[in-house]
Design an enzyme around this catalytic site. Structure first.
Site, PDB file in Angstrom:
ATOM      1  N   SER A  58       0.920  -1.230   0.072  1.00 34.10           N
ATOM      2  CA  SER A  58      -0.039  -0.118  -0.102  1.00 34.10           C
ATOM      3  C   SER A  58       0.746   1.216  -0.101  1.00 34.10           C
ATOM      4  O   SER A  58       0.256   2.392   0.123  1.00 34.10           O
ATOM      5  CB  SER A  58      -0.985  -0.074   1.285  1.00 34.10           C
ATOM      6  OG  SER A  58      -0.102  -0.048   2.436  1.00 34.10           O
ATOM      7  N   ASN A  76      -1.670  -2.442  12.755  1.00 36.77           N
ATOM      8  CA  ASN A  76      -3.224  -2.147  13.032  1.00 36.77           C
ATOM      9  C   ASN A  76      -3.500  -0.810  13.702  1.00 36.77           C
ATOM     10  O   ASN A  76      -4.317  -0.088  13.328  1.00 36.77           O
ATOM     11  CB  ASN A  76      -3.984  -3.439  13.815  1.00 36.77           C
ATOM     12  CG  ASN A  76      -3.484  -4.761  12.847  1.00 36.77           C
ATOM     13  OD1 ASN A  76      -3.013  -4.539  11.751  1.00 36.77           O
ATOM     14  ND2 ASN A  76      -4.187  -5.570  13.365  1.00 36.77           N
ATOM     15  N   THR A  99     -40.335  26.453  -8.264  1.00 34.22           N
ATOM     16  CA  THR A  99     -40.760  24.717  -7.720  1.00 34.22           C
ATOM     17  C   THR A  99     -40.971  23.951  -9.109  1.00 34.22           C
ATOM     18  O   THR A  99     -41.496  24.947  -9.911  1.00 34.22           O
ATOM     19  CB  THR A  99     -41.809  24.760  -6.679  1.00 34.22           C
ATOM     20  OG1 THR A  99     -43.279  25.220  -7.444  1.00 34.22           O
ATOM     21  CG2 THR A  99     -41.598  25.688  -5.511  1.00 34.22           C
ATOM     22  N   HIS A 100     -40.473  23.162  -9.057  1.00 32.29           N
ATOM     23  CA  HIS A 100     -40.733  22.164 -10.300  1.00 32.29           C
ATOM     24  C   HIS A 100     -39.971  22.686 -11.579  1.00 32.29           C
ATOM     25  O   HIS A 100     -40.521  22.676 -12.826  1.00 32.29           O
ATOM     26  CB  HIS A 100     -42.191  21.930 -10.566  1.00 32.29           C
ATOM     27  CG  HIS A 100     -43.047  21.298  -9.419  1.00 32.29           C
ATOM     28  ND1 HIS A 100     -43.049  19.975  -9.115  1.00 32.29           N
ATOM     29  CD2 HIS A 100     -43.635  22.130  -8.528  1.00 32.29           C
ATOM     30  CE1 HIS A 100     -43.840  20.091  -8.009  1.00 32.29           C
ATOM     31  NE2 HIS A 100     -44.332  21.273  -7.613  1.00 32.29           N
ATOM     32  N   SER A 155     -15.717  26.594 -27.170  1.00 32.84           N
ATOM     33  CA  SER A 155     -15.698  25.410 -27.950  1.00 32.84           C
ATOM     34  C   SER A 155     -14.930  25.414 -29.210  1.00 32.84           C
ATOM     35  O   SER A 155     -14.679  26.193 -29.514  1.00 32.84           O
ATOM     36  CB  SER A 155     -17.245  25.311 -28.598  1.00 32.84           C
ATOM     37  OG  SER A 155     -17.221  24.721 -29.718  1.00 32.84           O
ATOM     38  N   LYS A 189     -19.662  30.074 -28.333  1.00 35.74           N
ATOM     39  CA  LYS A 189     -19.939  29.352 -26.988  1.00 35.74           C
ATOM     40  C   LYS A 189     -19.103  29.724 -26.016  1.00 35.74           C
ATOM     41  O   LYS A 189     -17.930  30.060 -26.201  1.00 35.74           O
ATOM     42  CB  LYS A 189     -19.656  27.766 -27.211  1.00 35.74           C
ATOM     43  CG  LYS A 189     -20.502  26.922 -27.966  1.00 35.74           C
ATOM     44  CD  LYS A 189     -21.969  26.836 -27.590  1.00 35.74           C
ATOM     45  CE  LYS A 189     -22.167  25.865 -26.441  1.00 35.74           C
ATOM     46  NZ  LYS A 189     -21.900  24.534 -26.966  1.00 35.74           N
ATOM     47  N   ASN A 198     -18.790  27.768 -22.320  1.00 32.46           N
ATOM     48  CA  ASN A 198     -19.508  26.757 -21.407  1.00 32.46           C
ATOM     49  C   ASN A 198     -19.199  26.931 -19.844  1.00 32.46           C
ATOM     50  O   ASN A 198     -17.915  27.516 -19.724  1.00 32.46           O
ATOM     51  CB  ASN A 198     -18.797  25.605 -22.099  1.00 32.46           C
ATOM     52  CG  ASN A 198     -19.268  25.193 -23.561  1.00 32.46           C
ATOM     53  OD1 ASN A 198     -20.560  25.879 -24.053  1.00 32.46           O
ATOM     54  ND2 ASN A 198     -18.636  24.672 -24.341  1.00 32.46           N
ATOM     55  N   GLU A 216     -19.973  22.200 -14.294  1.00 33.90           N
ATOM     56  CA  GLU A 216     -20.461  21.005 -14.990  1.00 33.90           C
ATOM     57  C   GLU A 216     -19.464  19.750 -14.262  1.00 33.90           C
ATOM     58  O   GLU A 216     -19.954  18.594 -14.151  1.00 33.90           O
ATOM     59  CB  GLU A 216     -20.290  20.870 -16.497  1.00 33.90           C
ATOM     60  CG  GLU A 216     -21.308  21.721 -16.849  1.00 33.90           C
ATOM     61  CD  GLU A 216     -21.170  21.804 -18.552  1.00 33.90           C
ATOM     62  OE1 GLU A 216     -20.759  20.848 -19.396  1.00 33.90           O
ATOM     63  OE2 GLU A 216     -21.296  22.806 -19.038  1.00 33.90           O
ATOM     64  N   GLN A 230      -7.286  -2.252   4.121  1.00 33.61           N
ATOM     65  CA  GLN A 230      -6.301  -1.413   3.270  1.00 33.61           C
ATOM     66  C   GLN A 230      -6.897  -0.605   2.188  1.00 33.61           C
ATOM     67  O   GLN A 230      -6.420   0.427   1.704  1.00 33.61           O
ATOM     68  CB  GLN A 230      -5.160  -2.424   2.811  1.00 33.61           C
ATOM     69  CG  GLN A 230      -4.063  -1.669   2.164  1.00 33.61           C
ATOM     70  CD  GLN A 230      -2.736  -2.563   1.990  1.00 33.61           C
ATOM     71  OE1 GLN A 230      -2.213  -2.722   2.899  1.00 33.61           O
ATOM     72  NE2 GLN A 230      -2.482  -2.965   0.498  1.00 33.61           N
ATOM     73  N   LYS A 259      -8.229   3.595   2.071  1.00 32.65           N
ATOM     74  CA  LYS A 259      -7.473   4.841   2.129  1.00 32.65           C
ATOM     75  C   LYS A 259      -7.620   5.617   0.432  1.00 32.65           C
ATOM     76  O   LYS A 259      -7.844   6.641   0.538  1.00 32.65           O
ATOM     77  CB  LYS A 259      -6.106   4.575   2.205  1.00 32.65           C
ATOM     78  CG  LYS A 259      -5.661   4.472   3.721  1.00 32.65           C
ATOM     79  CD  LYS A 259      -4.278   4.064   4.279  1.00 32.65           C
ATOM     80  CE  LYS A 259      -4.284   2.586   3.954  1.00 32.65           C
ATOM     81  NZ  LYS A 259      -5.167   1.874   5.148  1.00 32.65           N
TER      82      LYS A 259
HETATM   83  N1  ARG Z   1      -0.925  -1.281   5.010  1.00 35.79           N
HETATM   84  C1  ARG Z   1      -2.065  -1.590   5.970  1.00 35.79           C
HETATM   85  C2  ARG Z   1      -3.399  -1.018   5.776  1.00 35.79           C
HETATM   86  O1  ARG Z   1      -3.465  -0.016   5.076  1.00 35.79           O
HETATM   87  C3  ARG Z   1      -1.340  -1.562   7.523  1.00 35.79           C
HETATM   88  C4  ARG Z   1      -2.004  -2.327   8.470  1.00 35.79           C
HETATM   89  C5  ARG Z   1      -1.436  -3.948   8.138  1.00 35.79           C
HETATM   90  N2  ARG Z   1      -1.640  -4.878   9.110  1.00 35.79           N
HETATM   91  C6  ARG Z   1      -1.637  -5.908   8.935  1.00 35.79           C
HETATM   92  N3  ARG Z   1      -1.886  -6.887  10.020  1.00 35.79           N
HETATM   93  N4  ARG Z   1      -1.364  -6.543   7.798  1.00 35.79           N
HETATM   94  O2  ARG Z   1      -4.224  -1.444   6.299  1.00 35.79           O
END
Ligand code: ARG
Length: 474
Positions: free
Chosen positions: A38, A125, A170-171, A292, A298, A300, A305, A337, A340
């Site tokens: 990661s 963790n 409205t509408h 455009s 144009k 835009n 958007e 994981q 993120k």
């Molecule tokens: N890279 C892991 C995550 O983003 C970190 C925690 C990993 N823990 C494990 N027991 N493998 O969740």
């Protein structure tokens, strides 16, 4: 060579020896290693990870779990890594599984055995759970600032247009006359709630899971509260399994972000409509519009958007997060994981959209004449005409019916309520007198709506004052 490619090139064919290699006879397959890692996205949290490690080391030393000398080396080493990452002297090693392992490996490379002692009484963790909270705390603080800046901009525009009359809809049908300032202040209120929603979520999130360890706590005499305090948390999570298992705070923020986007998207939709030749209520500044490639005339509203379009991905990220968590047994699972990238994408998207929106609104030209002209058509003073009869004693339902008939007559005669002759009115009811024209003028319709929260200038001024006070005079 771009940084991403350079990092990829640096990857070795077979994965480097893992911290957990002791239990294994074979190295991890290189594709599996790639799949598992990661660092390419969690490296974003390096500052939070290092700060967390510093607080952890200082706590370990204060509790006599780590010697003061080791602690000093660790803290100095970590500060050096932070500095080198900030300045770009040090690059992330993409062969490391994640940011936590990278920092520890780099520290050990720099200071030797003391670095290997840092991971006493903690686990990745709890590290990841603490890092994400701190990252979100920093980013949400920035998002709140951006939102407040947008609210100020909207409020300034509302103030400048507090007596500009425009049809309210409205509408998407012309309904009643309102002031443009009133319409804009509706958005200020929405964004103000978004700020408060984020503050609420922040207060619930701001408890440190550090020291939960893998899931069960630790046999070391740690002081979790000390580390939590050093990291700016209001306290600690009170169950170590919960501390490492839940990502409800991510869901809360991603849902708050989705609501910000929902509000931005509705505003965008209106700006796009208002900018069209059909409405011509506003004109966006050249610096926030595009032309455009083929149609020379144009102009835009691409920014609006795109904001409307990007709302979809922020909603999608929220759904991904909810789905990710729904079937996971306690405690940590590697599935988590995946939290993120979705979270980071939502954060970046919301920031980008808010950043572009405020100046787009600030530089938007309001075409009062067109708004007023539109308000003169469409019988948007019909409710006021019914109220006129009601105030003279007629039950509202009967007045409503008569006015409906008068509107139909006007449509037939190609006129509006304001220029239908008095005799024509009196044919419908004796209660009509000359003063009706004053009562149904757009100016009267607006200025008499003084109920709290209504569209009159006085009421809009009160709304503006309220919002400014909420923002502490910003
Ligand atoms: N890279 C892991 C995550 O983003 C970190 C925690 C990993 N823990 C494990 N027991 N493998 O969740």
């Amino acid at each position: 060579m771009p940084a991403a490619e350079r990092r990829q090139a640096k990857r070795v064919q077979f994965s480097m020896e893992k911290m957990w290699a002791g239990r294994f006879a074979k190295a991890l397959d290189s594709k599996a290693d790639d799949f598992n890692s990661s660092i390419r996205f969690d490296c974003k949290m390096y500052k939070q990870d290092i700060k967390g490690s510093i607080a952890h080391a200082q706590m370990l030393a204060a509790q006599g779990i780590l010697s003061l000398e080791d602690c000093e080396q660790i803290v100095l080493g970590l500060c050096g890594i932070l500095e080198d990452l900030n300045s770009g002297v040090l690059d992330f090693d993409m062969n490391c599984e994640d940011i936590h392992m990278f920092v520890e490996a780099e520290l050990t490379k720099r200071i030797g055995d003391a670095g290997k002692r840092l991971h006493t009484a903690r686990s990745r963790n709890d590290q990841v759970a603490v890092d994400v909270r701190m990252y979100l705390r920093d980013e949400a603080t920035e998002i709140i600032e951006l939102l407040e800046r947008l609210i100020v901009t909207i409020t300034d525009q509302a103030e400048a247009n507090k007596d500009v009359i425009v049809p309210g809809y409205t509408h998407l049908q012309r309904a009643q006359p309102i002031t443009f300032g009133h319409h804009l202040m509706a958005y200020a209120m929405m964004f103000l709630r978004d700020v408060s929603r984020m503050r609420d979520a922040m207060a619930r999130m701001n408890f440190s899971p550090l020291g939960s360890c893998a899931l069960a706590g630790t046999t070391y005499p740690t002081d979790r509260r000390m580390a939590a305090k050093a990291l700016g948390f209001d306290g600690i999570t009170l169950n170590s399994i919960d501390g490492v298992s839940d990502r409800d705070f991510c869901v809360e923020f991603m849902s708050a972000f989705s609501l910000v986007m929902m509000h931005l998207s509705r505003f965008s939709e209106e700006i796009i409509l208002w900018s069209s030749w059909e409405f011509r209520y506003v004109e966006l500044d050249d610096s926030y519009t595009t032309g455009s490639s083929i149609m020379p005339q144009k102009k835009n509203s691409d920014m609006a958007e795109l904001v409307r379009g990007k709302t979809g991905r922020v909603y999608g990220n929220l759904m991904a997060m909810l789905t990710l968590m729904k079937g996971l047994p306690l405690a940590y699972n590697k599935d988590m994981q995946e939290d993120k990238e979705a979270l980071f994408d939502s954060i970046e998207t919301v920031k980008m959209c808010l950043d572009i929106f405020a100046p787009m609104i600030r530089t938007m030209r309001v075409r009062k004449e067109n708004m007023y002209r539109a308000a003169q058509e469409g019988f948007i003073n019909a409710t006021d005409l019914a109220d006129y009869l009601t105030k003279k004693g007629m039950p509202f339902r009967s007045a409503y019916k008569i006015v409906g008939q008068i509107v139909a007559e006007c449509i037939e005669k190609h006129c509006v309520l304001d220029n239908l002759p008095l005799e024509a009115y009196r044919a419908h009811s004796e209660l009509f007198e000359e003063d009706l024209y004053h009562e149904i003028s757009l100016e009267t319709c607006v200025s008499k709506r003084i109920s709290e929260g209504g569209t009159s200038v006085a009421s809009v001024e009160a709304q503006i004052a309220h919002v400014r006070k909420e923002l502490n005079g910003k």
